[in-house]
Design a protein around this motif. Structure first.
Motif, PDB file in Angstrom:
ATOM      1  N   THR A   1       0.802  -1.219   0.000  1.00 32.69           N
ATOM      2  CA  THR A   1       0.000   0.000   0.000  1.00 32.69           C
ATOM      3  C   THR A   1       0.834   1.268   0.000  1.00 32.69           C
ATOM      4  N   GLN A   2       2.127   1.152   0.309  1.00 25.29           N
ATOM      5  CA  GLN A   2       2.988   2.331   0.313  1.00 25.29           C
ATOM      6  C   GLN A   2       3.321   2.801  -1.101  1.00 25.29           C
ATOM      7  N   VAL A   3       3.141   1.930  -2.101  1.00 27.03           N
ATOM      8  CA  VAL A   3       3.496   2.279  -3.478  1.00 27.03           C
ATOM      9  C   VAL A   3       2.386   3.153  -4.055  1.00 27.03           C
ATOM     10  N   ARG A   4       2.639   4.464  -4.031  1.00 29.44           N
ATOM     11  CA  ARG A   4       1.642   5.427  -4.496  1.00 29.44           C
ATOM     12  C   ARG A   4       2.346   6.503  -5.304  1.00 29.44           C
ATOM     13  N   ALA A   5       1.908   6.688  -6.529  1.00 28.84           N
ATOM     14  CA  ALA A   5       2.496   7.706  -7.389  1.00 28.84           C
ATOM     15  C   ALA A   5       1.782   9.037  -7.183  1.00 28.84           C
ATOM     16  N   ASN A   6       2.534  10.127  -7.296  1.00 37.36           N
ATOM     17  CA  ASN A   6       1.934  11.452  -7.217  1.00 37.36           C
ATOM     18  C   ASN A   6       1.134  11.749  -8.478  1.00 37.36           C
ATOM     19  N   ARG A   7       0.359  12.809  -8.422  1.00 32.36           N
ATOM     20  CA  ARG A   7      -0.421  13.279  -9.573  1.00 32.36           C
ATOM     21  C   ARG A   7       0.050  14.688  -9.923  1.00 32.36           C
ATOM     22  N   THR A   8      -0.314  15.138 -11.104  1.00 32.18           N
ATOM     23  CA  THR A   8       0.100  16.473 -11.541  1.00 32.18           C
ATOM     24  C   THR A   8      -0.904  17.548 -11.142  1.00 32.18           C
ATOM     25  N   VAL A   9      -1.955  17.158 -10.424  1.00 31.77           N
ATOM     26  CA  VAL A   9      -2.966  18.107  -9.961  1.00 31.77           C
ATOM     27  C   VAL A   9      -3.099  17.963  -8.451  1.00 31.77           C
ATOM     28  N   ALA A  10      -3.711  18.967  -7.825  1.00 30.29           N
ATOM     29  CA  ALA A  10      -3.889  18.931  -6.374  1.00 30.29           C
ATOM     30  C   ALA A  10      -4.866  17.829  -5.990  1.00 30.29           C
ATOM     31  N   VAL A  11      -4.474  17.003  -5.036  1.00 31.39           N
ATOM     32  CA  VAL A  11      -5.368  15.993  -4.457  1.00 31.39           C
ATOM     33  C   VAL A  11      -5.254  16.119  -2.942  1.00 31.39           C
ATOM     34  N   HIS A  12      -6.377  16.010  -2.257  1.00 28.93           N
ATOM     35  CA  HIS A  12      -6.400  16.286  -0.827  1.00 28.93           C
ATOM     36  C   HIS A  12      -6.647  15.046   0.024  1.00 28.93           C
ATOM     37  N   SER A  13      -6.749  13.900  -0.616  1.00 32.98           N
ATOM     38  CA  SER A  13      -6.954  12.652   0.107  1.00 32.98           C
ATOM     39  C   SER A  13      -6.517  11.509  -0.792  1.00 32.98           C
ATOM     40  N   GLU A  14      -6.343  10.352  -0.190  1.00 30.42           N
ATOM     41  CA  GLU A  14      -5.989   9.173  -0.980  1.00 30.42           C
ATOM     42  C   GLU A  14      -7.095   8.833  -1.974  1.00 30.42           C
ATOM     43  N   GLN A  15      -8.332   9.052  -1.584  1.00 29.66           N
ATOM     44  CA  GLN A  15      -9.454   8.794  -2.488  1.00 29.66           C
ATOM     45  C   GLN A  15      -9.383   9.708  -3.711  1.00 29.66           C
ATOM     46  N   GLU A  16      -9.066  10.983  -3.502  1.00 26.65           N
ATOM     47  CA  GLU A  16      -8.942  11.914  -4.626  1.00 26.65           C
ATOM     48  C   GLU A  16      -7.746  11.543  -5.510  1.00 26.65           C
ATOM     49  N   ARG A  17      -6.663  11.099  -4.877  1.00 29.24           N
ATOM     50  CA  ARG A  17      -5.498  10.703  -5.678  1.00 29.24           C
ATOM     51  C   ARG A  17      -5.841   9.534  -6.597  1.00 29.24           C
ATOM     52  N   ARG A  18      -6.531   8.534  -6.053  1.00 24.61           N
ATOM     53  CA  ARG A  18      -6.895   7.377  -6.876  1.00 24.61           C
ATOM     54  C   ARG A  18      -7.893   7.750  -7.957  1.00 24.61           C
ATOM     55  N   ALA A  19      -8.748   8.738  -7.689  1.00 25.47           N
ATOM     56  CA  ALA A  19      -9.801   9.101  -8.643  1.00 25.47           C
ATOM     57  C   ALA A  19      -9.326  10.088  -9.704  1.00 25.47           C
ATOM     58  N   ALA A  20      -8.132  10.616  -9.596  1.00 21.99           N
ATOM     59  CA  ALA A  20      -7.641  11.599 -10.569  1.00 21.99           C
ATOM     60  C   ALA A  20      -7.566  10.974 -11.962  1.00 21.99           C
ATOM     61  N   PRO A  21      -7.819  11.758 -13.008  1.00 25.48           N
ATOM     62  CA  PRO A  21      -7.766  11.226 -14.374  1.00 25.48           C
ATOM     63  C   PRO A  21      -6.403  10.612 -14.686  1.00 25.48           C
ATOM     64  N   ARG A  22      -6.402   9.580 -15.511  1.00 24.44           N
ATOM     65  CA  ARG A  22      -5.167   8.866 -15.822  1.00 24.44           C
ATOM     66  C   ARG A  22      -4.119   9.781 -16.450  1.00 24.44           C
ATOM     67  N   GLU A  23      -4.563  10.774 -17.207  1.00 21.18           N
ATOM     68  CA  GLU A  23      -3.596  11.655 -17.862  1.00 21.18           C
ATOM     69  C   GLU A  23      -2.863  12.567 -16.869  1.00 21.18           C
ATOM     70  N   THR A  24      -3.291  12.559 -15.600  1.00 18.41           N
ATOM     71  CA  THR A  24      -2.571  13.327 -14.581  1.00 18.41           C
ATOM     72  C   THR A  24      -1.517  12.470 -13.877  1.00 18.41           C
ATOM     73  N   ASN A  25      -1.295  11.255 -14.357  1.00 14.39           N
ATOM     74  CA  ASN A  25      -0.298  10.390 -13.735  1.00 14.39           C
ATOM     75  C   ASN A  25       1.123  10.906 -13.947  1.00 14.39           C
ATOM     76  N   THR A  26       1.377  11.521 -15.097  1.00 18.66           N
ATOM     77  CA  THR A  26       2.746  11.914 -15.433  1.00 18.66           C
ATOM     78  C   THR A  26       2.777  13.372 -15.895  1.00 18.66           C
ATOM     79  N   ILE A  27       3.891  14.034 -15.588  1.00 16.12           N
ATOM     80  CA  ILE A  27       4.108  15.376 -16.114  1.00 16.12           C
ATOM     81  C   ILE A  27       4.987  15.255 -17.357  1.00 16.12           C
ATOM     82  N   LYS A  28       4.572  15.889 -18.429  1.00 14.40           N
ATOM     83  CA  LYS A  28       5.271  15.805 -19.713  1.00 14.40           C
ATOM     84  C   LYS A  28       5.783  17.192 -20.083  1.00 14.40           C
TER      85      LYS A  28
END
Length: 278
Positions: free
Chosen positions: A202-229
């Motif tokens: 459960t420690q393996v968690r990638a950051n997102r390129t947008v603000a997320v305020h909880s683990e639930q928001e991080r998981r729900a973020a759009p896939r295109e926010t997984n990486t910064i290009k």
């Protein structure tokens, strides 16, 4: 000190030396002179600048809390190959090779070395185990310091994990992995997180390129926010993900395309040419 104790410590010292040499040989990183049994001649490589005496980075080391969990991540999840494992290291030569600087710090502060994370390898109350994992261009060494009574590989480490894990702290380091050119980077990160969640990492968690305020928001973020290009400047073509590993270690995954890929390729070729001239 008994002769038997001296012999045991001497054996540990020789074993530690053979450990390092064996790991280097296994990954093809010993020099031509070492491979042929030749020694350096006066006026030869030993008189060269320090940088000319190196062959590159042999490995990155990560001290882990749980060896089996970390080993499964780097081999089964990320696909590394085990080179070798060894362990039960103890004795004065091993202890002081690894901990002499921290012993000095403890003495200067007038504190028990254990309070600043110094295990008793000298007396054998704690032991060190290691495993080497090979990737295409580098080796990762996993290290676990455990109590002597604890079985190799399983259970928690002797020392507590660090509380402050921000990469902004000085002395922080990270391991960076290349993602292949023809891989969808956003999908890779989604699959990595899903596979680790399936394994209970459960420690393996990638950051997102947008603000997320909880683990639930991080998981729900759009896939295109997984990486910064990055599409401009010297880093044009570079894509980045920052992610914690199963032990809380800082990982980075990158995809290097376009102009920045050529920048690194040209630099590597220029270094090879300069090294060959030397």
């Amino acid at each position: 000190m008994s002769q038997q104790s001296n012999d045991e410590q001497g054996g540990q010292h020789r074993r530690a030396i053979l450990q390092v040499a064996g790991a280097a040989a296994a990954t093809g990183l010993l020099g031509a002179n070492a491979a042929s049994g030749q020694t350096a001649r006066p006026g030869g490589r030993d008189d060269a600048p320090l940088g000319a005496r190196l062959q590159g980075v042999q490995h990155f080391g990560v001290t882990v809390q749980n060896m089996d969990r970390a080993f499964a991540f780097y081999t089964e999840v990320l696909g590394g190959t085990e080179v070798m494992r060894d362990g039960d290291f103890k004795g004065a030569p091993v202890h002081y090779t690894l901990m002499a600087d921290q012993e000095i710090v403890a003495r200067e502060r007038r504190v028990d070395p254990r309070t600043i994370g110094v295990p008793d390898l000298k007396g054998g109350a704690q032991r060190l185990d290691v495993r080497f994992v090979q990737f295409e261009n580098v080796v990762i060494e996993l290290l676990q310091y455990r109590d002597a009574a604890q079985p190799t590989g399983s259970g928690d480490s002797w020392a507590e994990p660090r509380d402050h894990m921000s990469p902004a702290y000085p002395r922080s380091m990270h391991i960076c992995f290349y993602v292949r050119d023809d891989v969808n980077f956003d999908t890779f990160i989604a699959d990595l997180e899903a596979e680790c969640a399936r394994r209970g990492m459960t420690q393996v968690r990638a950051n997102r390129t947008v603000a997320v305020h909880s683990e639930q928001e991080r998981r729900a973020a759009p896939r295109e926010t997984n990486t910064i290009k990055i599409h401009e400047g010297p880093s044009n073509g570079w894509s980045i993900v920052y992610c914690k590993g199963p032990e809380g270690e800082q990982l980075e995954f990158v995809q290097v395309l376009g102009p920045v890929k050529k920048t690194f390729a040209d630099a590597a070729e220029a270094r090879r040419a300069a090294t060959n001239r030397g």
